[in-house]
Design an enzyme around this catalytic site. Structure first.
Site, PDB file in Angstrom:
ATOM      1  N   SER A   1      -3.583   3.637  -4.870  1.00  0.00           N
ATOM      2  CA  SER A   1      -2.917   4.712  -5.033  1.00  0.00           C
ATOM      3  C   SER A   1      -2.713   5.395  -6.315  1.00  0.00           C
ATOM      4  O   SER A   1      -2.104   4.650  -7.260  1.00  0.00           O
ATOM      5  CB  SER A   1      -1.458   4.580  -4.369  1.00  0.00           C
ATOM      6  OG  SER A   1      -1.519   4.151  -2.851  1.00  0.00           O
TER       7      SER A   1
ATOM      8  N   ARG B   1       8.593   1.117  -5.922  1.00  0.00           N
ATOM      9  CA  ARG B   1       7.782   0.910  -7.013  1.00  0.00           C
ATOM     10  C   ARG B   1       8.210   1.082  -8.137  1.00  0.00           C
ATOM     11  O   ARG B   1       7.967   1.368  -9.488  1.00  0.00           O
ATOM     12  CB  ARG B   1       6.765   2.066  -6.856  1.00  0.00           C
ATOM     13  CG  ARG B   1       5.933   2.211  -5.816  1.00  0.00           C
ATOM     14  CD  ARG B   1       5.167   1.048  -5.411  1.00  0.00           C
ATOM     15  NE  ARG B   1       4.313   1.583  -4.218  1.00  0.00           N
ATOM     16  CZ  ARG B   1       4.624   1.145  -2.957  1.00  0.00           C
ATOM     17  NH1 ARG B   1       5.612   0.020  -2.810  1.00  0.00           N
ATOM     18  NH2 ARG B   1       3.809   1.436  -1.953  1.00  0.00           N
TER      19      ARG B   1
ATOM     20  N   GLU C   1       1.195   6.424 -10.065  1.00  0.00           N
ATOM     21  CA  GLU C   1       1.747   5.335  -9.916  1.00  0.00           C
ATOM     22  C   GLU C   1       1.093   3.990 -11.024  1.00  0.00           C
ATOM     23  O   GLU C   1       1.803   3.226 -11.506  1.00  0.00           O
ATOM     24  CB  GLU C   1       1.234   4.970  -8.670  1.00  0.00           C
ATOM     25  CG  GLU C   1       2.166   3.944  -8.018  1.00  0.00           C
ATOM     26  CD  GLU C   1       1.451   2.867  -7.103  1.00  0.00           C
ATOM     27  OE1 GLU C   1       0.483   2.205  -7.372  1.00  0.00           O
ATOM     28  OE2 GLU C   1       1.696   2.819  -5.942  1.00  0.00           O
TER      29      GLU C   1
HETATM   30  P1  NAP Z   1      -0.700   6.176   5.548  1.00  0.00           P
HETATM   31  O1  NAP Z   1      -0.781   5.362   6.759  1.00  0.00           O
HETATM   32  O2  NAP Z   1      -1.399   7.212   5.532  1.00  0.00           O
HETATM   33  O3  NAP Z   1       0.780   6.729   5.370  1.00  0.00           O
HETATM   34  C1  NAP Z   1       1.025   7.742   4.067  1.00  0.00           C
HETATM   35  C2  NAP Z   1       2.540   7.177   3.627  1.00  0.00           C
HETATM   36  O4  NAP Z   1       3.473   7.184   4.585  1.00  0.00           O
HETATM   37  C3  NAP Z   1       2.309   5.954   3.210  1.00  0.00           C
HETATM   38  O5  NAP Z   1       2.126   5.826   1.778  1.00  0.00           O
HETATM   39  C4  NAP Z   1       3.581   5.219   3.479  1.00  0.00           C
HETATM   40  O6  NAP Z   1       4.739   5.106   2.549  1.00  0.00           O
HETATM   41  C5  NAP Z   1       4.437   6.132   4.552  1.00  0.00           C
HETATM   42  N1  NAP Z   1       4.522   5.470   5.883  1.00  0.00           N
HETATM   43  C6  NAP Z   1       3.538   5.383   6.894  1.00  0.00           C
HETATM   44  N2  NAP Z   1       4.253   4.977   7.930  1.00  0.00           N
HETATM   45  C7  NAP Z   1       5.692   4.830   7.587  1.00  0.00           C
HETATM   46  C8  NAP Z   1       6.710   4.275   8.354  1.00  0.00           C
HETATM   47  N3  NAP Z   1       6.346   3.789   9.503  1.00  0.00           N
HETATM   48  N4  NAP Z   1       7.960   4.371   7.782  1.00  0.00           N
HETATM   49  C9  NAP Z   1       8.054   4.823   6.408  1.00  0.00           C
HETATM   50  N5  NAP Z   1       7.035   5.193   5.950  1.00  0.00           N
HETATM   51  C10 NAP Z   1       5.696   5.200   6.209  1.00  0.00           C
HETATM   52  O7  NAP Z   1      -0.431   5.324   4.068  1.00  0.00           O
HETATM   53  P2  NAP Z   1      -1.631   4.607   3.406  1.00  0.00           P
HETATM   54  O8  NAP Z   1      -1.835   5.450   2.166  1.00  0.00           O
HETATM   55  O9  NAP Z   1      -2.666   4.404   3.859  1.00  0.00           O
HETATM   56  O10 NAP Z   1      -0.921   3.453   2.758  1.00  0.00           O
HETATM   57  C11 NAP Z   1      -0.673   2.230   3.573  1.00  0.00           C
HETATM   58  C12 NAP Z   1       0.414   1.457   3.098  1.00  0.00           C
HETATM   59  O11 NAP Z   1      -0.268   0.726   1.797  1.00  0.00           O
HETATM   60  C13 NAP Z   1       1.605   2.178   2.541  1.00  0.00           C
HETATM   61  O12 NAP Z   1       2.483   1.425   2.423  1.00  0.00           O
HETATM   62  C14 NAP Z   1       1.213   2.281   0.966  1.00  0.00           C
HETATM   63  O13 NAP Z   1       2.421   2.375   0.075  1.00  0.00           O
HETATM   64  C15 NAP Z   1       0.371   1.151   0.789  1.00  0.00           C
HETATM   65  N6  NAP Z   1      -0.259   1.067  -0.571  1.00  0.00           N
HETATM   66  C16 NAP Z   1       0.350   0.723  -1.690  1.00  0.00           C
HETATM   67  C17 NAP Z   1      -0.351   0.510  -2.990  1.00  0.00           C
HETATM   68  C18 NAP Z   1       0.453   0.076  -3.953  1.00  0.00           C
HETATM   69  O14 NAP Z   1       1.447  -0.534  -4.162  1.00  0.00           O
HETATM   70  N7  NAP Z   1      -0.127   0.358  -5.103  1.00  0.00           N
HETATM   71  C19 NAP Z   1      -1.690   0.952  -2.909  1.00  0.00           C
HETATM   72  C20 NAP Z   1      -2.223   1.624  -1.722  1.00  0.00           C
HETATM   73  C21 NAP Z   1      -1.629   1.730  -0.537  1.00  0.00           C
HETATM   74  P3  NAP Z   1       5.008   3.793   1.623  1.00  0.00           P
HETATM   75  O15 NAP Z   1       4.012   4.152   0.421  1.00  0.00           O
HETATM   76  O16 NAP Z   1       6.201   4.227   1.042  1.00  0.00           O
HETATM   77  O17 NAP Z   1       4.840   2.826   2.320  1.00  0.00           O
END
Ligand code: NAP
Length: 339
Positions: free
Chosen positions: A231, A161, A327
């Protein structure tokens, strides 16, 4: 050009602040001349795509430039599709366009809100793919020299990020075009959450795209019906030693290896474990399906959101000793501020 304009339609949180002037630019030439004129006049300036990652903390005492430039050019070289995309193109529409053209590689980032020009700034990432995996170059206007400069991806200092555009080039660069390099031989990335179910199947880019869209629509509130900025906190990265101490105390704590010596925590898990899901201050609340998202539940003011965000940071820090960072970009009267 208009005067004292409401920013409510221009931020997905639906905050009712104003700016002094609002200018919509439709071509890269207009974007360049407008930004240079504002910069030379020392006018506070804010570039806005779709306003999906900003929290206006006050009325903005300057000019907001809405980037509405369009254009996608596709070329091919051996093994790769090369795309050159104008900053004002919608991110999700770009992915749909690519799928229609048989170009894969962006589908894990489906439904990430915002414009293409904003994507490199925070190196958007979701479901195992980050912009830096597919970015070839970023072209920007250097405000101090008035020159267009093309930075190859390795020089953009992409990190979690983060990028050079949030560091050394903050306030001095206007992104005009982004280049992508997408392999013709598609390698699906299926390691995250719901995508694992597609492993060992004849998976197509469209299957991945559909899976991501369904997951996001089920978990994340639609800003058109419930204001939000996605997020609200970054996932904190701590050392493996810190993580092993925490996991002894909180055995269900989620952590993912980040390189050799760090662990990435899920900020949403920390907030939920601190008992904050659904908590409300004024009109701002923690979303009941996804604790990482703060919502505009009931005509929230920016003070409500900031108070709620600070409350979350304090509770999580006192329970786990981990400090969450916001963020979205927090915009004060003349520029960016911190929480
Ligand atoms: P989630 O499945 O509830 O998981 C929570 C966090 O764990 C995620 O944010 C993700 O980190 C990490 N994670 C999950 N599986 C992983 C794996 N196999 N290896 C490494 N890290 C893992 O996640 P969520 O909150 O629903 O979000 C899903 C994805 O959408 C995430 O990648 C999240 O970052 C992304 N997202 C991004 C934004 C943004 O860029 N503004 C907004 C909303 C959601 P990471 O965040 O590091 O990937």
């Amino acid at each position: 050009m208009t005067h004292s304009v409401s920013l409510k339609p221009h931020n997905t949180f639906g905050l009712d602040h104003t700016c002094r002037e609002l200018i919509a630019v439709k071509t890269t030439g207009e974007l360049i001349s407008c930004c240079l004129a504002l910069y030379q006049a020392k006018e506070p300036m804010l570039l806005l795509g779709s306003g999906s990652n900003v929290i206006f903390c006050d009325d903005f005492e300057g000019t907001v430039v809405l980037v509405q430039t369009r254009g996608i050019e596709v070329a091919t070289i051996e093994g790769y599709h090369l795309l050159s995309v104008a900053a004002g193109e919608d991110w999700h529409e770009l992915i749909c366009f690519c799928l229609e053209q048989g170009i894969a590689g962006l589908e894990n980032l489906a439904l990430v809100p915002g414009k293409v020009g904003a994507a490199p700034i925070q190196n958007i990432g979701a479901y195992g793919v980050e912009l830096n995996d597919i970015c070839d170059w970023v072209e920007y206007l250097d405000l101090s020299s008035g020159r267009l400069i093309r930075l190859n991806a390795p020089d953009c200092q992409f990190a979690y990020r983060d990028s050079i555009f949030k560091q050394q080039l903050l306030g001095s660069a206007v992104i005009t075009q982004v280049g992508f390099k997408l392999a013709k031989a598609w390698q699906p990335k299926l390691d995250y959450g719901p995508l694992k179910a597609l492993k060992n199947t004849n998976v197509t880019p469209k299957n991945v795209f559909d899976c991501i869209c369904q997951t996001r629509m089920a978990k994340l509130p639609d800003p058109k019906t419930m204001g939000n900025a996605g997020s609200f906190f970054k996932n904190p990265v701590i050392t493996n030693e810190q993580f092993s101490v925490l996991v002894d105390k909180f055995p269900s704590m989620v952590g993912y290896p980040q390189g050799m010596i760090h662990t990435k925590l899920a900020a949403g898990w920390l907030i939920e474990a601190a008992g904050l899901k659904g908590v409300q201050i004024g009109g701002a609340a923690v979303h009941k399906n996804q604790a990482l998202v703060l919502i505009n539940k009931d005509d929230a003011t920016s003070d409500d959101i900031l108070a709620l965000a600070k409350h979350i940071v304090d509770c999580v820090e006192s329970l786990f000793g981990v400090k969450l960072e916001a963020e979205p970009r927090l915009i004060a009267a003349t520029g960016e501020r911190s929480l």
